[in-house]
Motif scaffolding. Structure first.
Motif, mmCIF file in Angstrom:
data_model
loop_
_atom_site.group_PDB
_atom_site.id
_atom_site.type_symbol
_atom_site.label_atom_id
_atom_site.label_comp_id
_atom_site.label_asym_id
_atom_site.label_seq_id
_atom_site.Cartn_x
_atom_site.Cartn_y
_atom_site.Cartn_z
ATOM 1 N N ASP A 1 2.615 8.066 -3.275
ATOM 2 C CA ASP A 1 3.310 6.978 -3.984
ATOM 3 C C ASP A 1 2.536 5.668 -3.851
ATOM 4 O O ASP A 1 2.350 4.935 -4.836
ATOM 5 N N VAL A 2 2.111 5.365 -2.638
ATOM 6 C CA VAL A 2 1.387 4.119 -2.401
ATOM 7 C C VAL A 2 0.031 4.132 -3.100
ATOM 8 O O VAL A 2 -0.375 3.136 -3.705
ATOM 9 N N THR B 1 -9.817 4.030 -3.735
ATOM 10 C CA THR B 1 -8.550 3.550 -3.177
ATOM 11 C C THR B 1 -8.487 3.974 -1.716
ATOM 12 O O THR B 1 -8.821 5.125 -1.392
ATOM 13 N N ILE B 2 -8.070 3.083 -0.844
ATOM 14 C CA ILE B 2 -7.981 3.415 0.585
ATOM 15 C C ILE B 2 -6.555 3.185 1.083
ATOM 16 O O ILE B 2 -5.985 2.105 0.875
ATOM 17 N N VAL B 3 -6.006 4.204 1.731
ATOM 18 C CA VAL B 3 -4.689 4.087 2.367
ATOM 19 C C VAL B 3 -4.904 4.207 3.876
ATOM 20 O O VAL B 3 -5.348 5.239 4.370
ATOM 21 N N HIS B 4 -4.600 3.122 4.589
ATOM 22 C CA HIS B 4 -4.762 3.084 6.042
ATOM 23 C C HIS B 4 -3.436 3.420 6.710
ATOM 24 O O HIS B 4 -2.406 2.792 6.404
ATOM 25 N N THR C 1 -3.913 1.632 -6.819
ATOM 26 C CA THR C 1 -5.163 2.209 -7.313
ATOM 27 C C THR C 1 -6.257 1.148 -7.465
ATOM 28 O O THR C 1 -6.049 0.104 -8.072
ATOM 29 N N GLY C 2 -7.402 1.441 -6.860
ATOM 30 C CA GLY C 2 -8.524 0.514 -6.910
ATOM 31 C C GLY C 2 -8.512 -0.514 -5.801
ATOM 32 O O GLY C 2 -9.436 -1.324 -5.692
ATOM 33 N N HIS C 3 -7.471 -0.464 -4.945
ATOM 34 C CA HIS C 3 -7.349 -1.423 -3.840
ATOM 35 C C HIS C 3 -7.062 -0.654 -2.550
ATOM 36 O O HIS C 3 -7.380 0.520 -2.440
#
Length: 212
Positions: free
Chosen positions: A136-137, A5-8, A142-144
């Protein structure tokens, strides 16, 4: 099976600020023409990614930065106060120049503790709210991937905390340019790397107002 999972974290683009003030949370500071071009370049860079949610600080400049990416990805933008700029007692004042805050002795009381810092929202509290929204995000996508539009100081101290570094720092040495991406990659809920890129680097002119 490994689930990535990536959070930018995206810093907003250049702001129209002809007076060179530290605008912080003040209203009335939209993107400049150059800033809008930056937002378009970001949209091109992320348009092919597996981003399924876009969240933004409620500040006008952040929402304007998010808009082209939301259009490219056909997503709605969710506003979240936890992504807002850090509060600062010097909002509305000039930072540089002969009439800047560093030249006025009446402001010296605010510099008594650079480790907290004494002039604004404590670094630890900024990290806590940013970590909260990231968590939270991350659980929602998850997985995206997700794109969160925020501001320089919140993004930078969040990176410092994630990398186990001290939170107090020289604002001039932050690696968080306008319209830059600081990307947190998680595997099975565990942070494994922090990346950095500047999709609008060709439009950068420098950032004379720290913490914007």
């Amino acid at each position: 099976m490994t689930e990535s999972t990536i959070v930018h974290l995206l810093r907003h683009g250049e702001v129209h600020n002809p007076d060179g003030v530290l605008y912080g949370r003040l209203p009335g500071y939209p993107l400049s023409a150059n800033g809008r071009q930056m937002a378009e370049l970001v949209a091109k860079a992320v348009g092919g990614r597996d981003i399924v949610e876009i969240w933004s600080s409620p500040m006008e400049r952040a929402q304007e930065t998010a808009a082209p990416s939301a259009e490219a990805l056909n997503l709605e933008v969710k506003l979240d106060e936890r992504l807002i700029e850090a509060s600062n007692v010097f909002e509305g004042m000039r930072v540089a120049g002969g009439d800047g805050v560093f030249r006025n002795p009446r402001h010296y009381q605010h510099f008594r503790n650079p480790f907290k810092p004494s002039w604004g929202e404590p670094y630890g509290e900024v990290v806590a709210r940013m970590k909260s929204v990231i968590d939270d995000v991350r659980e929602r996508v998850t997985g995206h991937e997700a794109l969160l539009v925020s501001h320089q100081l919140p993004i930078w101290v969040t990176r410092l905390a994630a990398e186990g570094r001290r939170l107090w720092h020289d604002p001039r040495r932050r690696q968080c340019a306008l319209a830059s991406l600081t990307s947190f990659t998680f595997e099975n809920g565990r942070l494994i790397s922090v990346g950095y890129s500047e999709p609008a680097g060709s439009l950068l002119k420098g950032n004379p107002v720290p913490g914007a």
